[in-house]
Design an enzyme around this catalytic site. Structure first.
Site, PDB file in Angstrom:
ATOM      1  N   GLU A  34       8.734   1.185  11.644  1.00  0.00           N
ATOM      2  CA  GLU A  34       9.897   2.068  11.495  1.00  0.00           C
ATOM      3  C   GLU A  34       9.333   3.479  11.449  1.00  0.00           C
ATOM      4  O   GLU A  34       8.725   3.884  10.461  1.00  0.00           O
ATOM      5  CB  GLU A  34      10.679   1.705  10.227  1.00  0.00           C
ATOM      6  N   CYS A  92      13.912  10.327   8.022  1.00  0.00           N
ATOM      7  CA  CYS A  92      13.663  10.034   9.433  1.00  0.00           C
ATOM      8  C   CYS A  92      14.936   9.948  10.260  1.00  0.00           C
ATOM      9  O   CYS A  92      14.920  10.232  11.459  1.00  0.00           O
ATOM     10  CB  CYS A  92      12.867   8.739   9.570  1.00  0.00           C
ATOM     11  N   LYS A 132       0.876  -1.163   0.000  1.00  0.00           N
ATOM     12  CA  LYS A 132       0.000   0.000   0.000  1.00  0.00           C
ATOM     13  C   LYS A 132       0.918   1.220   0.000  1.00  0.00           C
ATOM     14  O   LYS A 132       1.438   1.641   1.027  1.00  0.00           O
ATOM     15  CB  LYS A 132      -0.915   0.003   1.229  1.00  0.00           C
ATOM     16  N   GLU A 152       9.683  16.115  15.487  1.00  0.00           N
ATOM     17  CA  GLU A 152      10.210  15.871  14.144  1.00  0.00           C
ATOM     18  C   GLU A 152       9.593  16.868  13.167  1.00  0.00           C
ATOM     19  O   GLU A 152       8.379  16.900  12.981  1.00  0.00           O
ATOM     20  CB  GLU A 152       9.898  14.439  13.703  1.00  0.00           C
TER      21      GLU A 152
END
Length: 475
Positions: A248, A282, A174, A381
């Protein structure tokens, strides 16, 4: 406009979807093409295909035969790598020099790596027991739901597809709506080499499609890369269903510059460790920690680095920083820059939209100095080209600041004394960390701790994530 057809790939066949999404080219802000947007019915069909007889035969196929198919799959991906890399750059704004590596070369290389890993694989190990012996058997976990984001679409997808297929699983990918077009590269390669029908299914779609897939009763494992918020929701669903999951997630990693670090070498290294992919990575070292007595020189040098980076067309070989993926993402980053301006931090580079980029979703490489580690811009973040610089007093203080985060994905330590830097690296609570640089290694595990995730990808550990063990006691 791109010529890629908006299709989904289910059960070895291409289908025109019922719903579509407009893919916007971030460098221009104009439509790039119509991408497929899978519905819940499409997800149901993909799961059925992944559980069909041809797909289930893949799990019983001898490892050497699977390896041979995967090597052909690797070659097919490599053959179209240049086209795929360019398409990704147009979809998400990644500089082409990076895209050729991570979206072009890497997927083919990783598939070949896992093919080699299972080529001579024996699924059973004999272990002596107190009475008789035990056959410890490794079997594929089953149907895998792989859900991936837009920032490294090919690389992050193949980090799930390659080990899952090598283990004998069937996969439903997906992909994110923003990069729904390049996902079909896997489908084209699979069809070309004759991967059995249903073994790999490609169904790009939005959050609703992803949620339906995660909770589908026909899924045996979920592998997700994305935000911590989405990861929490997926983890809750998988926990309720007692379904294995790899997450993750986000990061806010620290770069610890030790007092003996070489100024030029360190700043050159931060160029990629802290600004790669327009800050949409990331594992970036986005919190820079500098010893107080060297603070002024490093602040000036890091500010100069940010100001020297070329911002522009991501298809231009000279571009260092391309646009952010969307107008929404740019507004998010600009909001964080405003938060930084209103804190006690000092803006030393960037801070807005480049004057020479009137179109597209560009943001200047931005650096804040004198940042308290408790500030939002140091704790949350941002996912854009924004760095913070914080002074520290000694090694213990630096370690405490680096560990003073909800995240634990990556990080770096910079020093002319590699052993000393390695000792510091051992003290950081993180899933990975680099000494004088940072680069993922396909042969070594990658993943996070704390809010950065659960489980590992890459290396033999990445293969084990798609296997379950069975003990057969024999007397």
């Amino acid at each position: 406009m791109t010529t890629v057809q908006p299709e989904i790939y289910i059960g070895g066949s291409f289908w025109r979807p019922v719903e579509f999404t407009t893919v916007i080219e971030p460098a221009t802000g104009r439509p790039l093409g119509e991408g497929p947007c899978a519905t819940e019915t499409d997800i149901d069909d993909a799961v059925a295909a992944a559980r069909s007889a041809p797909a289930l035969q893949w799990r019983s196929c001898p490892p050497a035969e699977r390896a041979a198919v995967l090597k052909r799959f690797s070659a097919a991906l490599r053959e179209r790598s240049a086209q795929t890399a360019t398409l990704v750059t147009r979809e998400n704004g990644m500089p082409i020099t990076l895209s050729r590596l991570v979206n072009g070369i890497f997927p083919a290389a990783l598939v070949r790596y896992y093919a080699g890993l299972v080529e001579g694989f024996s699924p059973e190990e004999v272990r002596p027991a107190l009475a008789g012996h035990t056959l410890v058997r490794r079997e594929p976990v089953g149907v895998v739901a792989a859900i991936t984001p837009w920032n490294y679409p090919q690389a992050l997808a193949v980090m799930k597809i390659a080990p899952a297929l090598a283990a004998g699983c069937s996969v439903i990918l997906k992909a994110a709506p923003e990069t729904s077009l390049d996902a079909l590269a896997f489908a084209y390669a699979a069809a070309e080499v004759g991967l059995p029908a249903g073994v790999l299914n490609i169904v790009p779609g939005g959050a609703a499609a992803g949620a339906h897939l995660v909770g589908h009763p026909g899924v045996d494992k979920v592998a997700f890369t994305g935000s911590t918020a989405a990861g929490r929701a997926i983890g809750e669903t998988c926990g309720r269903l007692i379904r294995p999951v790899t997450l993750e997630l986000g990061g806010k990693s620290a770069a610890i510059i030790l007092d003996d670090a070489d100024l030029t070498d360190t700043v050159n290294g931060l160029r990629s460790a802290s600004f790669v992919n327009n800050g949409q990575t990331c594992h970036l070292s986005s919190r820079i920690l500098v010893p107080r007595f060297r603070y002024p020189e490093f602040v000036d040098a890091i500010a100069d680095l940010a100001s020297s980076l070329t911002v522009g067309d991501p298809l231009d070989e000279a571009t260092d920083i391309g646009p952010l993926v969307s107008e929404r993402q740019r507004e998010r980053v600009l909001d964080y820059i405003a938060i930084g301006r209103n804190s006690g931090a000092k803006l030393v580079a960037g801070g807005g939209v480049p004057d020479d980029q009137p179109s597209g979703w560009f943001v200047q490489p931005t650096v804040f100095a004198d940042v308290d580690n408790a500030d939002r811009i140091a704790q949350e973040e941002i996912f854009g080209p924004v760095l913070t610089i914080t002074p520290y007093d000694d090694d213990d203080n630096a370690v405490a600041i680096a560990n003073g985060s909800a995240f634990g994905l990556a990080g770096t330590v910079w020093s002319t004394d590699v052993e000393r830097a390695t000792d510091i690296a051992r003290r950081i609570r993180t899933g990975s960390i680099g000494v004088n640089g940072y680069e993922l290694d396909m042969r070594s595990p990658f993943g996070g701790v704390k809010d950065s995730g659960i489980g590992r990808e890459l290396g033999p550990e990445g293969l084990a994530a798609y296997e379950v063990t069975k003990s057969i006691y024999r007397f």
